[in-house]
Design an enzyme around this catalytic site. Structure first.
Site, mmCIF file in Angstrom:
data_model
loop_
_atom_site.group_PDB
_atom_site.id
_atom_site.type_symbol
_atom_site.label_atom_id
_atom_site.label_comp_id
_atom_site.label_asym_id
_atom_site.label_seq_id
_atom_site.Cartn_x
_atom_site.Cartn_y
_atom_site.Cartn_z
ATOM 1 N N ASP A 7 0.857 -1.190 0.000
ATOM 2 C CA ASP A 7 0.000 0.000 0.000
ATOM 3 C C ASP A 7 0.890 1.236 0.000
ATOM 4 O OD1 ASP A 7 -2.641 1.317 0.219
ATOM 5 O OD2 ASP A 7 -1.849 2.014 2.133
ATOM 6 N N GLU A 9 0.687 5.706 0.444
ATOM 7 C CA GLU A 9 -0.074 6.914 0.747
ATOM 8 C C GLU A 9 0.565 8.049 -0.038
ATOM 9 O OE1 GLU A 9 -2.770 6.509 2.242
ATOM 10 O OE2 GLU A 9 -2.431 4.596 3.258
ATOM 11 N N ASP A 52 -6.309 18.410 2.718
ATOM 12 C CA ASP A 52 -7.173 17.227 2.639
ATOM 13 C C ASP A 52 -6.368 15.940 2.771
ATOM 14 O OD1 ASP A 52 -5.924 17.647 0.222
ATOM 15 O OD2 ASP A 52 -7.654 17.078 -1.010
ATOM 16 N N HIS A 57 -4.246 11.131 6.046
ATOM 17 C CA HIS A 57 -3.091 10.361 6.492
ATOM 18 C C HIS A 57 -2.571 10.771 7.863
ATOM 19 C CE1 HIS A 57 -3.252 9.253 2.348
ATOM 20 N NE2 HIS A 57 -2.700 10.352 1.896
ATOM 21 N N HIS A 150 -5.548 6.539 7.432
ATOM 22 C CA HIS A 150 -4.923 5.671 6.442
ATOM 23 C C HIS A 150 -3.426 5.607 6.721
ATOM 24 C CE1 HIS A 150 -8.259 5.126 3.495
ATOM 25 N NE2 HIS A 150 -8.713 6.179 4.136
ATOM 26 N N ASP A 155 -2.559 -0.701 6.656
ATOM 27 C CA ASP A 155 -3.462 -1.094 5.578
ATOM 28 C C ASP A 155 -2.958 -2.349 4.856
ATOM 29 O OD1 ASP A 155 -5.070 0.992 6.233
ATOM 30 O OD2 ASP A 155 -4.856 2.092 4.355
#
Length: 228
Positions: A7, A9, A52, A57, A150, A155
């Site tokens: 994963d 970010e 945002d 995160h 997240h 994740d």
């Protein structure tokens, strides 16, 4: 078979407009079992973190300021994943960002064929149903209560559990796949479980062992148990 559940970010949605990777998390599977080996790296995106993205995160400019740039960790990342299959939820998104970063470093691109997209698997198995990671956790009763923000490594760990459920459990082929070592082959298997440091004690009682010995004694000298 080695697989990497992966994963990333990012600061946004498109690397071509300046968005960058801020975190990579990965979990190694061998034969559909977690080995305990992981890769985790925060990355300085070399740009301000949009508000945002920070809300999603929880990674701010101050936290990321002293983290390495992708150019400093890209080679180590490629060395970790090797040629293993990459298990990713919405693989097109992560591969797009990873390949953009690798291209800027003039490093090899990750071929699409190396990715296994769990989003596509979920949509095929459960057409018309929600297929987000959170929705799949609810479907398979996987605890994701710690996922308040997240995070790439968390994740990946959750996705590893989801992936194993999507393909039918931890050993979907019961070890009978074509990847298993063939009898008579000189090639060593990729991974085998370690032997127990201490052998398990016998589960036979003294009475059962004595009864077996008495039975074998009646069979004569040709009994297979006496030839061992």
């Amino acid at each position: 078979m080695r697989e990497i559940v992966l994963d990333t970010e990012t600061t946004g949605f498109d690397p071509e407009t300046g968005d960058r990777i801020v975190e990579i998390g990965a979990v190694e599977l061998m034969g559909h079992m977690a080995t305990g080996r992981t890769y985790h790296q925060y990355i300085n995106p070399e740009r301000a973190m949009p508000e945002d993205a920070f809300q999603v995160h929880g990674l701010g400019d101050e936290f990321l300021a002293d983290k390495p740039k992708f150019a400093e960790v890209g080679r180590a990342f490629l060395d970790f994943i090797g040629d293993a299959k990459l298990v990713i939820h919405n693989a097109a998104f992560d591969i797009k960002f990873l390949n953009a970063e690798l291209k800027w470093m003039k490093l090899p691109q990750i071929p699409w064929e190396q990715a296994i997209d769990t989003l596509a698997i979920a949509r095929k198995r459960f057409p018309g149903s929600p297929a987000s990671l959170d929705a799949l956790c609810r479907r398979f009763n996987i605890d994701n209560s710690s996922r308040t923000l997240h995070g790439a490594l968390l994740d990946s760990e959750i996705l590893a559990e989801v992936y194993l459920e999507l393909i039918g459990g931890r050993q979907p082929d019961f070890g009978l796949s074509g990847d298993s070592q063939k009898p008579g082959s000189d090639a060593a298997p990729e991974w085998t479980p370690r032997p127990r440091p201490t052998a398990l004690p016998s589960r036979l009682s003294e009475k059962e062992a004595a009864a077996h010995a008495a039975f074998v004694a009646k069979l004569g000298d040709d009994a297979v148990w006496k030839k061992a």
